[in-house]
Design a protein around this motif. Structure first.
Motif, PDB file in Angstrom:
ATOM      1  N   THR A 129      56.597  63.752   1.392  1.00  0.00           N
ATOM      2  CA  THR A 129      55.249  63.273   1.128  1.00  0.00           C
ATOM      3  C   THR A 129      54.806  63.781  -0.232  1.00  0.00           C
ATOM      4  O   THR A 129      55.263  64.814  -0.692  1.00  0.00           O
ATOM      5  CB  THR A 129      54.271  63.756   2.217  1.00  0.00           C
ATOM      6  N   HIS A 130      53.946  63.021  -0.895  1.00  0.00           N
ATOM      7  CA  HIS A 130      53.515  63.406  -2.237  1.00  0.00           C
ATOM      8  C   HIS A 130      52.013  63.592  -2.338  1.00  0.00           C
ATOM      9  O   HIS A 130      51.485  63.822  -3.410  1.00  0.00           O
ATOM     10  CB  HIS A 130      54.011  62.388  -3.266  1.00  0.00           C
ATOM     11  N   GLN A 142      48.507  68.793  -0.262  1.00  0.00           N
ATOM     12  CA  GLN A 142      48.078  69.323   1.030  1.00  0.00           C
ATOM     13  C   GLN A 142      47.350  70.640   0.828  1.00  0.00           C
ATOM     14  O   GLN A 142      47.771  71.463   0.015  1.00  0.00           O
ATOM     15  CB  GLN A 142      49.293  69.519   1.942  1.00  0.00           C
ATOM     16  N   MET A 179      57.494  68.370   0.335  1.00  0.00           N
ATOM     17  CA  MET A 179      57.142  67.852  -0.995  1.00  0.00           C
ATOM     18  C   MET A 179      58.369  67.815  -1.905  1.00  0.00           C
ATOM     19  O   MET A 179      58.301  67.319  -3.019  1.00  0.00           O
ATOM     20  CB  MET A 179      56.050  68.749  -1.591  1.00  0.00           C
ATOM     21  N   PRO A 234      52.919  67.870  -5.769  1.00  0.00           N
ATOM     22  CA  PRO A 234      54.242  67.694  -6.381  1.00  0.00           C
ATOM     23  C   PRO A 234      54.426  68.486  -7.678  1.00  0.00           C
ATOM     24  O   PRO A 234      55.533  68.930  -7.972  1.00  0.00           O
ATOM     25  CB  PRO A 234      54.291  66.191  -6.669  1.00  0.00           C
TER      26      PRO A 234
END
Lengths: 119, 145
Positions: B5-6, B9, B36, B79
């Protein structure tokens, strides 16, 4: 006292006490203190202790663990003994390099090399 | 196996002096970093810096204070960066007053290495004026993430 809760594997042969860790992470301060006391008791058992601490399987350690190792090293030296470290993961070895503790400890790639280095 | 996932968070907690709670929070941040796409070396650096900051905060920041006091901890995993914040309830300290543990005369002293390790592994480290809040930024290089 090793006891049931010991997080160490301790073996002795040819006058060398070999210590290995059962945990992959040596971070928790209470645990580190306990490990330190246990190894310290081993050092107290001999006049000129010859101790090999192997880090096989250890992925992480903290500065508190480094402090405990330094205390053990000082104690071994004060008793005229020898301490060797071995099987250190490359990332953890980098921690020893950054802190310049490679200059304080005698570190060997594996246990066999370390055992052969005892005089 | 979770898909990478990018989306950044965010994590925030009042952390008690409890090994299980500390490891749980750290584990969530490290797992987010793994999702990530951060490599093992990057995750090692982030874990080490965070654990050292938390350890310093409880040991030195809260020295002599009520052991039930918590830390305010935050993490942002994106990221291009991982940002970590650890704030204690103590009076703070002067980070410039810490002796260099790599000097020959300090090599056999058992303490004083936490902050230098944080600085070695993080891209940027800042304290607030009081010295009771540390903010650490990790930016990956091409090989690290």
């Amino acid at each position: 006292m090793a006891g049931e809760e010991s997080r160490l594997r301790i073996t002795k042969s040819d006058g060398v006490t070999r210590v290995e860790f059962l945990d992959r992470n040596i971070l928790d301060e209470a645990n580190i203190q306990k490990i330190g006391e246990e190894i310290s008791n081993i050092v107290d058992e001999d006049d000129r202790p010859r101790l090999l601490i192997s880090f096989a399987n250890v992925d992480h350690l903290s500065s508190a663990a480094l402090g405990t190792l330094i205390t053990i090293n000082n104690k071994v030296k004060n008793r005229g003994g020898q301490l060797r470290l071995s099987n250190i993961d490359p990332q953890i070895h980098e921690v020893f390099v950054i802190t310049r503790l490679v200059n304080l400890f005698e570190i060997h790639e594996d246990a066999e090399q370390a055992l052969a280095s005892f005089s | 196996m979770a898909e990478p996932t990018h989306s950044p968070q965010h994590f925030r907690a009042e952390l008690p002096r409890d090994t299980g709670e500390i490891q749980r929070f750290t584990g969530e941040v490290i797992e987010a970093a793994e999702r990530m796409g951060y490599a093992k070396a990057a995750r090692f650096a982030v874990r080490l810096a965070f654990e050292e900051a938390v350890s310093n905060a409880f040991k030195h920041g809260h020295a002599g204070l009520d052991r039930s006091l918590t830390l305010l901890v935050e993490a942002e995993v994106a990221p291009d960066r991982i940002r970590l914040v650890v704030e204690d309830r103590g009076p703070g300290f002067d980070p410039g007053a810490i002796a260099d543990p790599t000097l020959d005369e300090n090599l056999d002293k058992p303490s004083g290495r936490g902050l230098m390790l944080i600085r070695a592994y993080m891209t940027r480290v800042e304290f607030n004026e009081a010295g009771n809040r540390i903010e650490m930024l990790y930016r990956p290089t091409g090989e690290q993430a």
